[in-house]
Design a protein around this motif. Structure first.
Motif, PDB file in Angstrom:
ATOM      1  N   PRO A   1      42.379  44.779  44.602  1.00 58.41           N
ATOM      2  CA  PRO A   1      41.790  45.837  45.426  1.00 58.41           C
ATOM      3  C   PRO A   1      41.184  46.934  44.551  1.00 58.41           C
ATOM      4  O   PRO A   1      41.602  47.142  43.415  1.00 58.41           O
ATOM      5  N   ARG A   2      40.206  47.628  45.086  1.00 53.88           N
ATOM      6  CA  ARG A   2      39.509  48.671  44.317  1.00 53.88           C
ATOM      7  C   ARG A   2      40.434  49.796  43.867  1.00 53.88           C
ATOM      8  O   ARG A   2      40.208  50.398  42.849  1.00 53.88           O
ATOM      9  N   ASN A   3      41.451  50.092  44.637  1.00 53.47           N
ATOM     10  CA  ASN A   3      42.304  51.240  44.327  1.00 53.47           C
ATOM     11  C   ASN A   3      43.537  50.874  43.502  1.00 53.47           C
ATOM     12  O   ASN A   3      44.435  51.695  43.338  1.00 53.47           O
ATOM     13  N   LEU A   4      43.591  49.682  42.958  1.00 53.71           N
ATOM     14  CA  LEU A   4      44.741  49.275  42.155  1.00 53.71           C
ATOM     15  C   LEU A   4      44.790  50.134  40.889  1.00 53.71           C
ATOM     16  O   LEU A   4      43.785  50.263  40.196  1.00 53.71           O
ATOM     17  N   PRO A   5      45.945  50.724  40.569  1.00 57.64           N
ATOM     18  CA  PRO A   5      46.009  51.658  39.436  1.00 57.64           C
ATOM     19  C   PRO A   5      46.197  50.995  38.071  1.00 57.64           C
ATOM     20  O   PRO A   5      46.525  51.665  37.095  1.00 57.64           O
ATOM     21  N   PHE A   6      46.003  49.700  37.974  1.00 58.21           N
ATOM     22  CA  PHE A   6      46.112  49.001  36.691  1.00 58.21           C
ATOM     23  C   PHE A   6      45.055  47.900  36.630  1.00 58.21           C
ATOM     24  O   PHE A   6      44.519  47.472  37.649  1.00 58.21           O
ATOM     25  N   ALA A   7      44.759  47.452  35.411  1.00 56.44           N
ATOM     26  CA  ALA A   7      43.781  46.385  35.190  1.00 56.44           C
ATOM     27  C   ALA A   7      44.426  45.025  35.427  1.00 56.44           C
ATOM     28  O   ALA A   7      45.618  44.838  35.164  1.00 56.44           O
ATOM     29  N   VAL A   8      43.625  44.079  35.912  1.00 57.92           N
ATOM     30  CA  VAL A   8      44.090  42.700  36.102  1.00 57.92           C
ATOM     31  C   VAL A   8      43.280  41.806  35.171  1.00 57.92           C
ATOM     32  O   VAL A   8      42.051  41.814  35.198  1.00 57.92           O
ATOM     33  N   VAL A   9      43.983  41.041  34.332  1.00 62.83           N
ATOM     34  CA  VAL A   9      43.353  40.122  33.387  1.00 62.83           C
ATOM     35  C   VAL A   9      43.662  38.699  33.834  1.00 62.83           C
ATOM     36  O   VAL A   9      44.828  38.312  33.931  1.00 62.83           O
ATOM     37  N   ASN A  10      42.610  37.948  34.128  1.00 64.07           N
ATOM     38  CA  ASN A  10      42.758  36.568  34.558  1.00 64.07           C
ATOM     39  C   ASN A  10      42.705  35.652  33.346  1.00 64.07           C
ATOM     40  O   ASN A  10      41.727  35.655  32.600  1.00 64.07           O
ATOM     41  N   ASN A  11      43.757  34.880  33.152  1.00 67.13           N
ATOM     42  CA  ASN A  11      43.818  33.897  32.072  1.00 67.13           C
ATOM     43  C   ASN A  11      43.732  32.512  32.686  1.00 67.13           C
ATOM     44  O   ASN A  11      44.432  32.212  33.650  1.00 67.13           O
ATOM     45  N   TYR A  12      42.869  31.674  32.136  1.00 69.38           N
ATOM     46  CA  TYR A  12      42.707  30.320  32.653  1.00 69.38           C
ATOM     47  C   TYR A  12      42.977  29.336  31.525  1.00 69.38           C
ATOM     48  O   TYR A  12      42.513  29.539  30.399  1.00 69.38           O
ATOM     49  N   GLY A  13      43.722  28.301  31.839  1.00 72.93           N
ATOM     50  CA  GLY A  13      43.999  27.290  30.839  1.00 72.93           C
ATOM     51  C   GLY A  13      44.389  25.985  31.491  1.00 72.93           C
ATOM     52  O   GLY A  13      45.482  25.866  32.025  1.00 72.93           O
ATOM     53  N   PRO A  14      43.506  24.992  31.480  1.00 67.00           N
ATOM     54  CA  PRO A  14      43.856  23.697  32.048  1.00 67.00           C
ATOM     55  C   PRO A  14      44.897  22.987  31.187  1.00 67.00           C
ATOM     56  O   PRO A  14      45.163  23.383  30.052  1.00 67.00           O
ATOM     57  N   THR A  15      45.453  21.949  31.710  1.00 63.31           N
ATOM     58  CA  THR A  15      46.541  21.218  31.059  1.00 63.31           C
ATOM     59  C   THR A  15      46.244  20.827  29.619  1.00 63.31           C
ATOM     60  O   THR A  15      47.109  20.886  28.758  1.00 63.31           O
ATOM     61  N   GLU A  16      45.006  20.426  29.339  1.00 61.17           N
ATOM     62  CA  GLU A  16      44.691  19.939  27.989  1.00 61.17           C
ATOM     63  C   GLU A  16      44.603  21.026  26.932  1.00 61.17           C
ATOM     64  O   GLU A  16      44.430  20.744  25.762  1.00 61.17           O
ATOM     65  N   CYS A  17      44.705  22.281  27.348  1.00 65.48           N
ATOM     66  CA  CYS A  17      44.657  23.392  26.394  1.00 65.48           C
ATOM     67  C   CYS A  17      46.041  24.005  26.235  1.00 65.48           C
ATOM     68  O   CYS A  17      46.910  23.846  27.074  1.00 65.48           O
ATOM     69  N   THR A  18      46.209  24.712  25.158  1.00 64.65           N
ATOM     70  CA  THR A  18      47.487  25.354  24.913  1.00 64.65           C
ATOM     71  C   THR A  18      47.537  26.689  25.626  1.00 64.65           C
ATOM     72  O   THR A  18      47.082  27.705  25.130  1.00 64.65           O
ATOM     73  N   VAL A  19      48.039  26.693  26.805  1.00 63.74           N
ATOM     74  CA  VAL A  19      48.291  27.843  27.668  1.00 63.74           C
ATOM     75  C   VAL A  19      47.023  28.516  28.183  1.00 63.74           C
ATOM     76  O   VAL A  19      46.737  28.453  29.357  1.00 63.74           O
ATOM     77  N   VAL A  20      46.239  29.178  27.336  1.00 64.33           N
ATOM     78  CA  VAL A  20      45.074  29.940  27.791  1.00 64.33           C
ATOM     79  C   VAL A  20      43.823  29.464  27.053  1.00 64.33           C
ATOM     80  O   VAL A  20      43.828  29.330  25.839  1.00 64.33           O
ATOM     81  N   ALA A  21      42.757  29.224  27.809  1.00 62.89           N
ATOM     82  CA  ALA A  21      41.474  28.853  27.215  1.00 62.89           C
ATOM     83  C   ALA A  21      40.458  29.978  27.388  1.00 62.89           C
ATOM     84  O   ALA A  21      39.634  30.206  26.521  1.00 62.89           O
ATOM     85  N   THR A  22      40.507  30.656  28.530  1.00 59.24           N
ATOM     86  CA  THR A  22      39.594  31.766  28.801  1.00 59.24           C
ATOM     87  C   THR A  22      40.390  32.945  29.325  1.00 59.24           C
ATOM     88  O   THR A  22      41.472  32.787  29.889  1.00 59.24           O
TER      89      THR A  22
END
Length: 127
Positions: free
Chosen positions: A44-65
């Motif tokens: 939501p626009r009024n959230l008082p903290f940043a949200v970081v989306n981490n994406y990582g499919p099975t073939e990668c080690t935890v996080v790819a993007t």
């Protein structure tokens, strides 16, 4: 001095529930990292903290993007998965493994040091 959690990592399903809660504008939390599933809702626009989306499919080690989600950018669109982390390359390709133009749908192709052993040439090696 009162202290609290300033950075937290939550699985996507839980992070989406936490983002939907009413938050006071004064909170210790500054960054919420999420991953392990597809993020389907923007913060939501009024959230008082940043949200970081981490994406990582099975073939990668935890996080790819990884990338911070801007609630103002395309507020009704699906949140982006961010940009490749160090030592990875990410391409969007068609069924013949040719790059597609920006904004066009395709398959995600990930290469680099973060790809797990045994994924050389992906599923095409097994055809």
């Amino acid at each position: 001095m009162r202290t609290g959690v300033t950075v937290s990592f939550l699985p996507t399903a839980l992070a989406e529930r936490v983002m939907s809660l009413p938050w006071p504008q004064e909170t210790a939390l500054r960054t919420l990292l999420t991953g392990a599933d597809t993020l389907r809702h923007r913060p939501p626009r009024n959230l008082p903290f940043a949200v970081v989306n981490n994406y990582g499919p099975t073939e990668c080690t935890v996080v790819a993007t990884s990338g911070t989600i801007d609630p103002e950018e395309r507020p009704n669109g699906v949140p982006p998965i961010g940009r490749p982390i160090d030592n990875l390359r990410v391409y969007i390709v068609d069924e013949k493994l040719r790059r597609v133009p920006d904004g066009r749908p395709g398959e995600l192709l990930i290469g680099g040091r973060g790809v797990g052993r045994g994924y050389l040439n992906g599923s095409r090696a097994n055809r």
